[in-house]
Design a protein around this motif. Structure first.
Motif, PDB file in Angstrom:
ATOM      1  N   PRO A  53       0.810  -1.229   0.000  1.00  0.00           N
ATOM      2  CA  PRO A  53       0.000   0.000   0.000  1.00  0.00           C
ATOM      3  C   PRO A  53       0.840   1.275   0.000  1.00  0.00           C
ATOM      4  O   PRO A  53       0.498   2.257  -0.666  1.00  0.00           O
ATOM      5  N   LEU A  54       1.959   1.271   0.726  1.00  0.00           N
ATOM      6  CA  LEU A  54       2.822   2.446   0.737  1.00  0.00           C
ATOM      7  C   LEU A  54       3.436   2.702  -0.631  1.00  0.00           C
ATOM      8  O   LEU A  54       3.529   3.848  -1.086  1.00  0.00           O
ATOM      9  N   LEU A  55       3.856   1.634  -1.315  1.00  0.00           N
ATOM     10  CA  LEU A  55       4.450   1.789  -2.638  1.00  0.00           C
ATOM     11  C   LEU A  55       3.428   2.296  -3.647  1.00  0.00           C
ATOM     12  O   LEU A  55       3.733   3.160  -4.476  1.00  0.00           O
ATOM     13  N   LEU A  56       2.225   1.746  -3.594  1.00  0.00           N
ATOM     14  CA  LEU A  56       1.191   2.221  -4.519  1.00  0.00           C
ATOM     15  C   LEU A  56       0.842   3.683  -4.277  1.00  0.00           C
ATOM     16  O   LEU A  56       0.557   4.431  -5.224  1.00  0.00           O
ATOM     17  N   ARG A  57       0.858   4.112  -3.025  1.00  0.00           N
ATOM     18  CA  ARG A  57       0.568   5.508  -2.717  1.00  0.00           C
ATOM     19  C   ARG A  57       1.696   6.432  -3.192  1.00  0.00           C
ATOM     20  O   ARG A  57       1.450   7.551  -3.662  1.00  0.00           O
ATOM     21  N   ALA A  58       2.953   5.967  -3.102  1.00  0.00           N
ATOM     22  CA  ALA A  58       4.095   6.826  -3.429  1.00  0.00           C
ATOM     23  C   ALA A  58       4.457   6.807  -4.906  1.00  0.00           C
ATOM     24  O   ALA A  58       5.180   7.705  -5.356  1.00  0.00           O
ATOM     25  N   ARG A 100       6.689  15.064 -23.216  1.00  0.00           N
ATOM     26  CA  ARG A 100       7.689  14.012 -23.082  1.00  0.00           C
ATOM     27  C   ARG A 100       7.893  13.631 -21.617  1.00  0.00           C
ATOM     28  O   ARG A 100       8.025  12.444 -21.283  1.00  0.00           O
ATOM     29  N   THR A 101       7.909  14.621 -20.718  1.00  0.00           N
ATOM     30  CA  THR A 101       8.064  14.330 -19.297  1.00  0.00           C
ATOM     31  C   THR A 101       6.870  13.562 -18.748  1.00  0.00           C
ATOM     32  O   THR A 101       7.024  12.621 -17.958  1.00  0.00           O
ATOM     33  N   VAL A 102       5.673  13.930 -19.182  1.00  0.00           N
ATOM     34  CA  VAL A 102       4.468  13.246 -18.703  1.00  0.00           C
ATOM     35  C   VAL A 102       4.428  11.810 -19.199  1.00  0.00           C
ATOM     36  O   VAL A 102       4.090  10.881 -18.444  1.00  0.00           O
ATOM     37  N   ARG A 103       4.782  11.595 -20.460  1.00  0.00           N
ATOM     38  CA  ARG A 103       4.782  10.219 -20.984  1.00  0.00           C
ATOM     39  C   ARG A 103       5.813   9.357 -20.267  1.00  0.00           C
ATOM     40  O   ARG A 103       5.568   8.172 -19.988  1.00  0.00           O
ATOM     41  N   SER A 104       6.966   9.914 -19.988  1.00  0.00           N
ATOM     42  CA  SER A 104       7.975   9.161 -19.247  1.00  0.00           C
ATOM     43  C   SER A 104       7.488   8.817 -17.846  1.00  0.00           C
ATOM     44  O   SER A 104       7.687   7.691 -17.369  1.00  0.00           O
ATOM     45  N   ALA A 105       6.835   9.753 -17.175  1.00  0.00           N
ATOM     46  CA  ALA A 105       6.292   9.478 -15.841  1.00  0.00           C
ATOM     47  C   ALA A 105       5.204   8.417 -15.894  1.00  0.00           C
ATOM     48  O   ALA A 105       5.113   7.558 -15.005  1.00  0.00           O
ATOM     49  N   GLU A 106       4.373   8.443 -16.921  1.00  0.00           N
ATOM     50  CA  GLU A 106       3.315   7.434 -17.035  1.00  0.00           C
ATOM     51  C   GLU A 106       3.900   6.044 -17.280  1.00  0.00           C
ATOM     52  O   GLU A 106       3.374   5.046 -16.766  1.00  0.00           O
ATOM     53  N   ARG A 107       4.985   5.963 -18.060  1.00  0.00           N
ATOM     54  CA  ARG A 107       5.616   4.651 -18.258  1.00  0.00           C
ATOM     55  C   ARG A 107       6.174   4.116 -16.947  1.00  0.00           C
ATOM     56  O   ARG A 107       6.024   2.916 -16.649  1.00  0.00           O
ATOM     57  N   ARG A 108       6.826   4.957 -16.180  1.00  0.00           N
ATOM     58  CA  ARG A 108       7.351   4.499 -14.890  1.00  0.00           C
ATOM     59  C   ARG A 108       6.222   4.111 -13.942  1.00  0.00           C
ATOM     60  O   ARG A 108       6.319   3.117 -13.221  1.00  0.00           O
ATOM     61  N   ARG A 109       5.142   4.900 -13.931  1.00  0.00           N
ATOM     62  CA  ARG A 109       4.018   4.587 -13.045  1.00  0.00           C
ATOM     63  C   ARG A 109       3.359   3.271 -13.446  1.00  0.00           C
ATOM     64  O   ARG A 109       3.038   2.439 -12.580  1.00  0.00           O
ATOM     65  N   ALA A 143       4.654   0.676 -15.170  1.00  0.00           N
ATOM     66  CA  ALA A 143       5.537  -0.455 -14.881  1.00  0.00           C
ATOM     67  C   ALA A 143       5.627  -0.715 -13.389  1.00  0.00           C
ATOM     68  O   ALA A 143       5.588  -1.873 -12.938  1.00  0.00           O
ATOM     69  N   GLY A 144       5.725   0.351 -12.587  1.00  0.00           N
ATOM     70  CA  GLY A 144       5.783   0.162 -11.144  1.00  0.00           C
ATOM     71  C   GLY A 144       4.509  -0.425 -10.575  1.00  0.00           C
ATOM     72  O   GLY A 144       4.558  -1.275  -9.674  1.00  0.00           O
ATOM     73  N   THR A 145       3.358  -0.005 -11.093  1.00  0.00           N
ATOM     74  CA  THR A 145       2.091  -0.546 -10.599  1.00  0.00           C
ATOM     75  C   THR A 145       1.967  -2.034 -10.895  1.00  0.00           C
ATOM     76  O   THR A 145       1.529  -2.819 -10.044  1.00  0.00           O
ATOM     77  N   VAL A 146       2.361  -2.440 -12.092  1.00  0.00           N
ATOM     78  CA  VAL A 146       2.290  -3.869 -12.447  1.00  0.00           C
ATOM     79  C   VAL A 146       3.232  -4.688 -11.574  1.00  0.00           C
ATOM     80  O   VAL A 146       2.866  -5.760 -11.058  1.00  0.00           O
ATOM     81  N   LEU A 147       4.450  -4.198 -11.381  1.00  0.00           N
ATOM     82  CA  LEU A 147       5.415  -4.950 -10.576  1.00  0.00           C
ATOM     83  C   LEU A 147       4.986  -5.036  -9.117  1.00  0.00           C
ATOM     84  O   LEU A 147       5.101  -6.098  -8.491  1.00  0.00           O
ATOM     85  N   VAL A 148       4.485  -3.942  -8.559  1.00  0.00           N
ATOM     86  CA  VAL A 148       4.039  -3.965  -7.164  1.00  0.00           C
ATOM     87  C   VAL A 148       2.805  -4.851  -7.004  1.00  0.00           C
ATOM     88  O   VAL A 148       2.654  -5.540  -5.984  1.00  0.00           O
ATOM     89  N   SER A 149       1.945  -4.891  -8.013  1.00  0.00           N
ATOM     90  CA  SER A 149       0.748  -5.734  -7.938  1.00  0.00           C
ATOM     91  C   SER A 149       1.078  -7.221  -7.969  1.00  0.00           C
ATOM     92  O   SER A 149       0.243  -8.043  -7.562  1.00  0.00           O
ATOM     93  N   GLN A 197      -7.359   2.305  -3.839  1.00  0.00           N
ATOM     94  CA  GLN A 197      -6.438   3.291  -4.402  1.00  0.00           C
ATOM     95  C   GLN A 197      -6.646   3.525  -5.896  1.00  0.00           C
ATOM     96  O   GLN A 197      -6.520   4.667  -6.355  1.00  0.00           O
ATOM     97  N   PRO A 198      -6.952   2.508  -6.715  1.00  0.00           N
ATOM     98  CA  PRO A 198      -7.097   2.776  -8.155  1.00  0.00           C
ATOM     99  C   PRO A 198      -8.320   3.603  -8.538  1.00  0.00           C
ATOM    100  O   PRO A 198      -8.438   3.992  -9.697  1.00  0.00           O
TER     101      PRO A 198
END
Length: 460
Positions: free
Chosen positions: A255-260, A304-313, A315-321, A359-360
């Motif tokens: 839960p902390l990772l998904l929030r951050a 470009r910055t927003v797309r990069s942030a969305e890719r990281r978000r 990928a991180g959501t899938v891995l944390v899930s 959270q989603p």
């Protein structure tokens, strides 16, 4: 008389030659826009007289030598003949191609190596000799390193597949080095696999970041998660603690990772938000040269910055899930049914399910909405199976109540996400989400027996 604050450069744009005086802080992008260049053309490239490619968004006039000549070039288009006539296909804007099939085969092969070689003592088979293990580990490490530094083809998609295969290969290389006959071989195998995956993922991140590849976003978030998991597992192993503590820490931190994740995924330099030269006044910054301004913000740089942030978000959501379905059975199996650890495990799983469901509801994008909910559904299924297997009417009733509550919260979160509005239920959902985020980690550690561990440490 020339002003020293301006940079005088030459611009070669097609058959035109321009002499331009660039004001301070102006970027090459501003120069091209003022000159009437076709900025929508994805094949547009800017090089200097030495043939060095320039980034039009980050290069300012202060970084160019006075009298420099900039050449605006376009890459040639590739024309291919289709049945209906001629169709123009540009490598820079062609449709993304699927990842090669051999990447999946390589990942499956790495998993097979871990299962058959590192755990070779099961079933009566003899383990590999030390020389054979290290030789195989070296071959796997070299193969993973070759995949890590391999650049993708122009037009290929920057998917998570290549980075995942590199991490799996590194995990296989690290796991093979462990002798299954050693004490605590299971914990040592997990630590070695995580360390090997972290090292090769770091190489992948460095290579893709240097090449300015989109895959650097996936590699970066995977590197952070693998490094954190490796640090936790290594700490538990070195301190001689029960291995379930590592699994409980990972489960409670979800839960902390998904929030951050949404906040950590955005990477905006401080120099873009404030004028560092005006606010920095330490002894080191006074003696250091004045930092160069990054130039004005433009829509393409923001996109470009927003797309990069969305890719990281994403990928991180899938891995944390993926973490709760893997670690929850370990925590439930180690807990004592009917005791403090058993009830704490049930509460911890319920809190994680609530967090994954609630959270989603405020996120955007199908992937980040449904990946945690699918993880919550799998977690409820595991809870039902293990709860029924443990036996006992109290445990069965508690498990059924937890599953019913989880399903009800999931249905409510989906209804809210689709547009249904209720102030009361929204406040209740916010409160439950906050409680689950705050208490999931303590409950998971209690289920892993941290109370007994602390009692033994304080009494020693």
């Amino acid at each position: 008389m020339r002003s020293p604050a301006r940079s005088y450069v030459g611009l070669r744009l097609g058959d035109r030659s321009l002499d331009v005086a660039m004001p301070p802080g102006a970027t090459v992008y501003d120069l091209l826009r003022a000159a009437g260049a076709d900025l929508a053309d994805p094949t547009l490239t800017v090089v200097d007289s030495a043939g060095q490619q320039l980034d039009p968004y980050a290069t300012t006039g202060d970084q160019l030598a006075d009298g420099a000549v900039l050449h605006v070039l376009t890459r040639p288009r590739v024309v291919r003949v289709a049945r209906g006539g001629h169709e123009v296909s540009d490598p820079a804007v062609s449709r993304p191609t699927a990842s090669p099939w051999w990447l999946g085969a390589a990942g499956a092969g790495a998993v097979v190596v871990v299962a058959t070689v590192a755990l070779g003592t099961q079933g009566g088979s003899a383990p590999l000799a030390a020389v054979d293990r290290w030789t195989l580990a070296g071959v796997l490490a070299l193969a993973g390193l070759a995949l890590a530094v391999l650049r993708r083809r122009p037009g290929a998609d920057g998917s998570l597949w290549p980075t995942a295969v590199v991490a799996l290969t590194g995990a296989a290389a690290g796991a093979v080095t462990v002798d299954p006959g050693l004490a605590a071989a299971g914990q040592l195998l997990v630590v070695a696999a995580l360390v090997g995956a972290t090292v090769l993922t770091a190489a992948r991140w460095a290579a893709t970041r240097r090449a300015r590849d989109d895959a650097a976003d996936h590699a970066g978030i995977l590197l952070v998660l693998l490094g954190g998991a490796a640090a936790v597992c290594a700490t538990v192993l070195l301190l001689g603690l029960p291995s379930v503590l590592a699994a409980a820490t990972a489960l409670g931190a979800v839960p902390l990772l998904l929030r951050a994740l949404p906040a950590l995924a955005v990477d905006v330099p401080d120099e873009q938000l404030i004028d560092v030269a005006q606010v920095a006044s330490t002894a080191g910054t006074v003696r250091a040269p004045v930092p160069e301004p990054l130039g004005p913000v433009n829509p393409r740089a923001v996109g470009r910055t927003v797309r990069s942030a969305e890719r990281r978000r994403d990928a991180g959501t899938v891995l944390v899930s993926l973490v709760p379905p893997v670690t929850a059975p370990m925590v439930l199996a180690a807990a004592e049914p009917g005791g403090l650890t058993g009830w704490a495990a049930l509460v911890a799983l319920l809190l994680v399910v609530l967090s994954l469901d609630l959270q989603p509801r405020t996120t955007r994008g199908a992937l980040v909405r449904w990946a945690p909910r699918v993880s919550a559904a799998v977690l409820l299924l595991e809870l039902g199976v293990l709860g029924a297997a443990s036996g006992g009417p109290v445990a069965t009733a508690a498990t059924g109540a937890a599953i019913g509550l989880g399903l009800g919260v999931a249905a409510l979160s989906v209804a809210i996400g689709r547009g249904w509005r209720s102030v009361g239920f929204s406040r209740l959902a916010d409160a439950l989400e906050g409680l689950s985020t705050a208490f999931a980690l303590p409950a998971a550690l209690t289920a892993a027996g941290v109370v007994e561990v602390l009692r033994l440490v304080t009494s020693a």
